[in-house]
Write an enzyme that holds these catalytic residues in place. Structure first.
Site, short mmCIF file in Angstrom:
data_model
loop_
_atom_site.label_atom_id
_atom_site.label_comp_id
_atom_site.label_asym_id
_atom_site.label_seq_id
_atom_site.Cartn_x
_atom_site.Cartn_y
_atom_site.Cartn_z
CE LYS A 10 0.65 1.07 4.66
NZ LYS A 10 1.50 2.13 5.16
CG ASP A 134 -0.91 -1.31 8.39
OD1 ASP A 134 -0.75 -2.39 8.99
OD2 ASP A 134 0.00 -0.75 7.74
#
Ligand code: C5P
Length: 300
Positions: A10, A134
């Protein structure tokens, strides 16, 4: 049955830290997107839990998020259970690109399937959040607005093929994320305003530009990572554009116009002797590469 997944990294297109919470974490707002730089995870049945980093020796299970995710899912579902998990790492480790987290989320999804324990998305989200702030994002991936300590995830429509160029300086810090959060000062905190504005643009299908991007760790990362400011300035100079931190760094990214531009900038960065990648936004957290004995899946 052997499953193979490409587990995407990401990039935090924005990352604002709102302030410190009572539980030791920080509240944040981040516009995050998966990109097509990926690790490869293979999962197959075995008598006991084994996790192997291919091309090197077995990973210390305490330190390894894949092993921890597998053990946590086994205990949650009345383990012990077995599986052999092998990982080919391509995402730079502890760089701010979510490499360990995407592998952990893929492990939960793959073992939920292999062991036929059928935890729902809500239960998987709970386990993911326990393993790391996350990791819940990586159950789905694509574009999302992250809130809370990172574990509150609101899905957004994926950006269609936004090209980026990444420059990833090396560092040697254990416990990097905790250390960078600890280095934040009150002046680094902001409201979530810019992130919400950028998320709104993504929601409307509008492209992002440099003026939309922001990262709360910029001052702290320059102070903590030796040599980062020099690499940062050199990258901006050779590529003729601004670079931004992803996560708590030290990975840096710049927006590229298209594929050719991203590859051209990657070549320029490679001359600076920094690891560089041309990447494109993708709509998922992972892709099943092959899936013997059953149908391929994308989601838990
Ligand atoms: O959740 P995760 O294991 O990734 O967090 C690692 C460390 O980073 C936490 O122990 C905490 O010190 C810090 N952190 C934080 N606020 C967040 C996420 C992480 O302070 N939102």
């Amino acid at each position: 049955m052997r499953m193979r997944y490409r587990c995407y990294a990401k990039v935090n297109l924005t990352l604002e830290v709102l302030g410190k919470r009572g539980d030791g974490y920080h509240d944040l707002a981040s516009l995050v997107h998966t990109v097509d730089l990926a690790d490869e995870l293979s999962v197959e049945p075995a008598d006991r839990l084994q996790s192997v980093l291919e091309q090197t020796s077995e990973i210390d299970p305490e330190a390894n998020l894949v092993a921890r995710a597998a053990a946590r899912l086994a205990s949650e579902t009345g383990g012990p259970r077995g599986a052999r998990l092998s990982l080919v790492k391509r995402i730079p480790v502890a760089a701010g690109l979510g490499g360990g987290s995407t592998d952990a989320a893929a492990t939960l999804v793959a073992l939920n399937r292999l062991w036929r324990v059928r935890l729902g998305l809500g239960a998987l989200r709970g386990l993911a959040a326990e393993l790391g702030s996350d990791i819940p994002f990586f159950l789905r991936g694509g574009a999302a607005l992250m809130r809370g300590r990172g574990d509150e995830v609101q899905a957004l429509p994926a950006l269609k093929g936004q090209w980026l160029v990444l420059a990833v300086p090396r560092h040697a810090f254990a416990d990097k994320t905790r250390r960078l959060y600890a280095a934040l000062e009150t002046g680094d905190f902001s409201s979530a305003e810019r992130t919400l504005r950028a998320a709104q643009r993504v929601q409307r299908g509008q492209a992002l530009d440099e003026a939309d991007l922001v990262n709360a760790f910029e001052r702290a990362a320059r102070a903590v990572f030796p040599g980062l400011s020099e690499v940062w300035a050199a990258a901006e100079q050779v590529c003729g554009r601004r670079f931004f931190l992803s996560g708590a760094g030290p990975a840096l990214f710049g927006l590229a116009r298209d594929r050719a531009d991203a590859h051209q900038q990657r070549s320029k960065l490679a001359e600076l002797k920094v690891a560089a990648y041309a990447v494109r936004t993708v709509a998922h957290a992972r892709r099943s590469i092959s899936f013997a004995g059953d149908r391929p899946i994308e989601y838990p």
